[in-house]
Design a protein around this motif. Sequence first.
Motif, PDB file in Angstrom:
ATOM      1  N   ARG A 105      39.579  44.301  36.131  1.00 15.92           N
ATOM      2  CA  ARG A 105      40.636  44.933  36.923  1.00 15.92           C
ATOM      3  C   ARG A 105      41.147  43.986  38.012  1.00 15.92           C
ATOM      4  O   ARG A 105      41.553  44.409  39.083  1.00 15.92           O
ATOM      5  CB  ARG A 105      40.115  46.220  37.552  1.00 15.92           C
ATOM      6  CG  ARG A 105      39.798  47.276  36.528  1.00 15.92           C
ATOM      7  CD  ARG A 105      39.351  48.543  37.175  1.00 15.92           C
ATOM      8  NE  ARG A 105      38.994  49.543  36.181  1.00 15.92           N
ATOM      9  CZ  ARG A 105      38.359  50.641  36.458  1.00 15.92           C
ATOM     10  NH1 ARG A 105      37.990  50.899  37.698  1.00 15.92           N
ATOM     11  NH2 ARG A 105      38.074  51.499  35.505  1.00 15.92           N
ATOM     12  N   ALA A 106      41.150  42.734  37.720  1.00 18.67           N
ATOM     13  CA  ALA A 106      41.576  41.705  38.672  1.00 18.67           C
ATOM     14  C   ALA A 106      43.082  41.781  38.883  1.00 18.67           C
ATOM     15  O   ALA A 106      43.817  42.411  38.116  1.00 18.67           O
ATOM     16  CB  ALA A 106      41.179  40.332  38.153  1.00 18.67           C
ATOM     17  N   THR A 107      43.528  41.101  39.925  1.00 19.98           N
ATOM     18  CA  THR A 107      44.960  40.978  40.178  1.00 19.98           C
ATOM     19  C   THR A 107      45.273  39.559  40.632  1.00 19.98           C
ATOM     20  O   THR A 107      44.492  38.945  41.357  1.00 19.98           O
ATOM     21  CB  THR A 107      45.449  41.988  41.229  1.00 19.98           C
ATOM     22  OG1 THR A 107      46.866  41.829  41.388  1.00 19.98           O
ATOM     23  CG2 THR A 107      44.768  41.817  42.571  1.00 19.98           C
ATOM     24  N   ALA A 108      46.418  39.072  40.182  1.00 22.55           N
ATOM     25  CA  ALA A 108      46.880  37.753  40.614  1.00 22.55           C
ATOM     26  C   ALA A 108      47.960  37.896  41.681  1.00 22.55           C
ATOM     27  O   ALA A 108      48.490  36.900  42.152  1.00 22.55           O
ATOM     28  CB  ALA A 108      47.415  36.972  39.424  1.00 22.55           C
ATOM     29  N   LYS A 109      48.263  39.119  42.063  1.00 24.97           N
ATOM     30  CA  LYS A 109      49.270  39.340  43.096  1.00 24.97           C
ATOM     31  C   LYS A 109      48.707  38.940  44.446  1.00 24.97           C
ATOM     32  O   LYS A 109      47.550  39.209  44.750  1.00 24.97           O
ATOM     33  CB  LYS A 109      49.699  40.797  43.115  1.00 24.97           C
ATOM     34  CG  LYS A 109      50.425  41.206  41.848  1.00 24.97           C
ATOM     35  CD  LYS A 109      50.807  42.653  41.858  1.00 24.97           C
ATOM     36  CE  LYS A 109      51.522  42.993  40.548  1.00 24.97           C
ATOM     37  NZ  LYS A 109      51.757  44.409  40.403  1.00 24.97           N
TER      38      LYS A 109
END
Length: 148
Positions: A105-109
């Motif tokens: 559930r990672a994010t690159a934002k």
Amino acid sequence: MEALFNVIPLLLITFAVYAAIVLLRRSRQVSDAWSRGITTQARCVRSYTTTSGGGDSTVRTTLHHVYEFTTRDGRVVRFDEEGGPSTTVEGDIVTVHYLPERPERATAKAPAHGKLAASTCGAMLFLAVFIGFAVFIMIAWNSDGSMP
């Protein structure tokens, strides 16, 4: 005919409540990743677009990126995220935020708590108005059997 004006608004309300739950869950996941998460470097392994609409409606194009990174415990994780910058292309290295217990559930934002809160509140307000309209239709129809 009476059942129609009760069943359809109930289905619309159910849809709106489900959308609100999904929206709040994803917003919390992103916020938690920014606040309590670990950062690491990830590589963009794919970039693609999806389109929806057409015909009589407006066409909407959404940009997606697929990122891959290795967690601190050595596990390779790949995740898909929509709405990223159009300047990120395959092969680029980006910083991702993730919780160790849920790296998928990672994010690159980039962290932007205010923007996340504003967009979540705006979407929730829209869904509340949507639900209110559906309730109004049900009440108006059931009060005297005809629409106002």
